[in-house]
Scaffold this motif. Structure first.
Motif, PDB file in Angstrom:
ATOM      1  N   GLY A  28       6.589 -29.916  18.396  1.00  9.87           N
ATOM      2  CA  GLY A  28       6.262 -30.948  19.377  1.00  9.87           C
ATOM      3  C   GLY A  28       4.919 -31.602  19.092  1.00  9.87           C
ATOM      4  O   GLY A  28       4.775 -32.819  19.196  1.00  9.87           O
ATOM      5  N   VAL A  29       3.937 -30.784  18.743  1.00 12.88           N
ATOM      6  CA  VAL A  29       2.612 -31.323  18.427  1.00 12.88           C
ATOM      7  C   VAL A  29       2.697 -32.231  17.198  1.00 12.88           C
ATOM      8  O   VAL A  29       2.126 -33.326  17.179  1.00 12.88           O
TER       9      VAL A  29
ATOM     10  N   ALA B 167      -2.006 -32.562  25.578  1.00 12.68           N
ATOM     11  CA  ALA B 167      -1.503 -31.644  24.571  1.00 12.68           C
ATOM     12  C   ALA B 167      -0.066 -31.280  24.911  1.00 12.68           C
ATOM     13  O   ALA B 167       0.301 -31.235  26.084  1.00 12.68           O
ATOM     14  N   VAL B 168       0.724 -31.029  23.914  1.00 12.04           N
ATOM     15  CA  VAL B 168       2.139 -30.782  24.159  1.00 12.04           C
ATOM     16  C   VAL B 168       2.342 -29.628  25.121  1.00 12.04           C
ATOM     17  O   VAL B 168       3.183 -29.672  26.004  1.00 12.04           O
ATOM     18  N   GLU B 169       1.508 -28.613  24.964  1.00  8.84           N
ATOM     19  CA  GLU B 169       1.712 -27.453  25.819  1.00  8.84           C
ATOM     20  C   GLU B 169       1.350 -27.746  27.265  1.00  8.84           C
ATOM     21  O   GLU B 169       1.664 -26.988  28.154  1.00  8.84           O
ATOM     22  N   ASP B 170       0.615 -28.869  27.505  1.00  6.05           N
ATOM     23  CA  ASP B 170       0.313 -29.244  28.878  1.00  6.05           C
ATOM     24  C   ASP B 170       1.554 -29.728  29.607  1.00  6.05           C
ATOM     25  O   ASP B 170       1.673 -29.620  30.808  1.00  6.05           O
ATOM     26  N   VAL B 171       2.448 -30.313  28.858  1.00  7.57           N
ATOM     27  CA  VAL B 171       3.568 -30.996  29.479  1.00  7.57           C
ATOM     28  C   VAL B 171       4.520 -30.020  30.147  1.00  7.57           C
ATOM     29  O   VAL B 171       4.986 -30.238  31.245  1.00  7.57           O
ATOM     30  N   ASP B 172       4.732 -28.947  29.503  1.00  2.78           N
ATOM     31  CA  ASP B 172       5.702 -28.004  30.045  1.00  2.78           C
ATOM     32  C   ASP B 172       5.290 -26.612  29.636  1.00  2.78           C
ATOM     33  O   ASP B 172       5.509 -26.201  28.514  1.00  2.78           O
TER      34      ASP B 172
ATOM     35  N   LYS C 125      -1.543 -20.798  12.210  1.00  5.39           N
ATOM     36  CA  LYS C 125      -1.614 -20.202  13.543  1.00  5.39           C
ATOM     37  C   LYS C 125      -1.227 -21.165  14.667  1.00  5.39           C
ATOM     38  O   LYS C 125      -0.505 -20.796  15.576  1.00  5.39           O
ATOM     39  N   ARG C 126      -1.750 -22.390  14.596  1.00  3.49           N
ATOM     40  CA  ARG C 126      -1.396 -23.295  15.691  1.00  3.49           C
ATOM     41  C   ARG C 126      -1.785 -24.730  15.359  1.00  3.49           C
ATOM     42  O   ARG C 126      -2.658 -24.977  14.513  1.00  3.49           O
ATOM     43  N   ALA C 127      -1.143 -25.658  16.039  1.00  2.93           N
ATOM     44  CA  ALA C 127      -1.501 -27.075  15.933  1.00  2.93           C
ATOM     45  C   ALA C 127      -1.829 -27.579  17.325  1.00  2.93           C
ATOM     46  O   ALA C 127      -1.188 -27.182  18.310  1.00  2.93           O
ATOM     47  N   GLN C 128      -2.819 -28.427  17.416  1.00  5.78           N
ATOM     48  CA  GLN C 128      -3.212 -28.975  18.710  1.00  5.78           C
ATOM     49  C   GLN C 128      -3.508 -30.468  18.574  1.00  5.78           C
ATOM     50  O   GLN C 128      -4.045 -30.914  17.576  1.00  5.78           O
TER      51      GLN C 128
ATOM     52  N   ASN D 126       4.179 -35.502  17.966  1.00  4.04           N
ATOM     53  CA  ASN D 126       3.170 -36.367  18.588  1.00  4.04           C
ATOM     54  C   ASN D 126       2.222 -36.928  17.535  1.00  4.04           C
ATOM     55  O   ASN D 126       1.789 -38.084  17.619  1.00  4.04           O
ATOM     56  N   ALA D 127       1.883 -36.094  16.569  1.00  2.58           N
ATOM     57  CA  ALA D 127       1.005 -36.553  15.486  1.00  2.58           C
ATOM     58  C   ALA D 127       1.664 -37.678  14.713  1.00  2.58           C
ATOM     59  O   ALA D 127       1.031 -38.676  14.363  1.00  2.58           O
ATOM     60  N   LYS D 128       2.934 -37.512  14.470  1.00  2.00           N
ATOM     61  CA  LYS D 128       3.695 -38.536  13.741  1.00  2.00           C
ATOM     62  C   LYS D 128       3.692 -39.844  14.531  1.00  2.00           C
ATOM     63  O   LYS D 128       3.497 -40.933  13.981  1.00  2.00           O
ATOM     64  N   ALA D 129       3.876 -39.705  15.832  1.00  2.00           N
ATOM     65  CA  ALA D 129       3.915 -40.907  16.662  1.00  2.00           C
ATOM     66  C   ALA D 129       2.545 -41.566  16.757  1.00  2.00           C
ATOM     67  O   ALA D 129       2.428 -42.789  16.766  1.00  2.00           O
TER      68      ALA D 129
END
Lengths: 242, 174
Positions: free
Chosen positions: A136-137, B91-96, A161-164, A140-143
């Motif tokens: 999902g992140v 942030a994506v995790e904020d949404v859901d 580990k993670r993307a933000q 969003n980056a792509k968009a």
């Protein structure tokens, strides 16, 4: 027949819950709730929203994590004095070190480095981000930036580990975080920048090795550790895979 | 004697934190509406508690003390900077917040009630968590949130009406 004129009846509590109580009863219940915990318990027993709320906020349903092991060791005390107040702020806001310093003409890489300098192994010690969340992140980056960063989740020598999705002065900034095999934190950040293309350049910034480049209005930086050769090599892998 | 007292204070905090950590994380999640941010804030609160363990009074409620620390961290060191994560970007995790768990495992109605609460202003979210979920008394919640008890009642009344409207007919909120 309670024998106590101040006692609140169940019917009064029901009316209160339903919003059907008159002012006198409302005040009576409010007063009782502030003074008598048993009244609160009775009210909640009649309130059909309470079990729903308890279910919704159930710790297992939320997948609430256990306390990280590093906090259970004496070293946690030491780390906190030096790092935490800054680290926590940075983790939320990309901190003073990044955002407030990122004027249009400033070096965004320097600002990202100042942020990354707050990272320690424990910052990324938890489980890797769930794949759907990462996806999902990156979507969003792509968009936002029109860049496909999917390949950056698999870099030889780095454990993703993670993307933000963060931001600098209103511009989206994607941060992808990793640990190397020695537990050294690395981040790969991508944001929109002004100016011409720049080939990869490696430097020491805030005592961290960083390789940065600009391609088609997008700035990239990989940063972490003190080994310039390591970062440079990893950046080459990235540039080839993206 | 003083040394023994300090040791006791540190032990109370060190031993107690693992037992309340998941609840602390939930409190932080309600504050931040973000799982990663909740991780960071909960860990920061724990570290602050460990450093300041000498200020804790054994025998009192550790959870309230640490919740207060977490809230002050949020208010004083993060929110007051007025530069929040993403500066408006979500942030994506904020949404859901529950995307990481398969929806099929979750009671759908409870999940939707959770979503309703998470969409409320911060003050109402915290009041709901403390009173309905954590079981604090109205007075205790008022003390922790530094507001009059009537404010807590008013916030909960508003939330209750909102949720009841939905429970009676979910289409009301659509």
């Amino acid at each position: 027949m309670t024998g106590n004129p101040k006692a609140v009846s169940d019917s009064e509590l029901r009316a209160y819950l339903d919003g059907a109580a008159d002012l006198e009863v409302t005040q009576k219940v409010d007063t009782a709730l502030g003074q008598d915990q048993t009244v609160q318990a009775r009210l909640h027993a009649l309130d059909e929203t309470v079990p729903l709320l308890k279910k919704g906020f159930d710790l297992d349903e939320l997948d609430a994590p256990e306390m990280p092991t590093y906090l259970r060791t004496p070293t946690a005390h030491v780390r906190s004095r030096a790092m935490l107040p800054l680290a926590i702020a940075a983790s939320f806001v990309l901190g003073v070190g990044v955002t407030s310093l990122l004027q249009p003409k400033s070096d965004w890489v320097d600002s990202v480095a100042s942020y990354q300098a707050l990272y320690v192994t424990q910052t990324l010690a938890g489980n890797a981000q769930a794949v759907p969340v990462t996806d999902g992140v990156l979507a969003n980056a792509k968009a936002a930036l029109d860049v496909d960063l999917g390949a950056a989740t698999k870099i030889d020598g780095l454990l993703f580990k993670r993307a933000q999705m963060l931001a600098i002065k209103g511009k989206p900034l994607i941060q992808m975080a990793y640990l190397d095999e020695n537990g050294t934190p690395f981040v790969f950040c991508v944001t929109r920048v002004d100016g011409a293309n720049k080939p990869p350049q490696t430097s020491i910034n805030h005592e961290l090795a960083a390789t940065s480049w600009v391609q088609d209005g997008i700035g990239y930086v990989l940063i972490g550790g003190e080994n310039k050769a390591q970062v440079s090599d990893l950046a080459k892998v990235l540039t080839l895979s993206l | 004697m003083r040394w023994i007292s300090k040791k006791s204070q540190h032990s109370a905090v060190e031993d107690g934190l693992p037992q309340i950590y998941r609840r602390l994380w939930r409190f932080c999640m309600v504050l931040t509406k973000d799982r990663t941010a909740a991780d960071d804030l909960a860990q920061a609160a724990c570290e602050r508690a460990l450093v300041n363990a000498a200020k804790f009074s054994p025998g009192t409620d550790l959870d309230r003390w640490v919740f207060t620390i977490a809230r002050r961290l949020w208010l004083n060191e993060i929110r007051s900077r007025k530069v929040r994560r993403g500066e408006g970007l979500v942030a994506v995790e904020d949404v859901d917040i529950a995307d990481e768990k398969p929806a099929i495992e979750v009671n759908i109605l409870a999940r939707e009630v959770l979503d309703i609460v998470q969409a409320l202003p911060e003050a109402q979210r915290l009041s709901v968590l403390l009173v309905y979920v954590e079981g604090y008394t109205y007075s205790e919640a008022a003390t922790l949130l530094d507001v009059p008890i009537g404010t807590i009642m008013s916030r909960l009344s508003t939330v209750r009406k909102l949720i009841s409207t939905y429970v009676d007919d979910p289409r009301n909120l659509k």
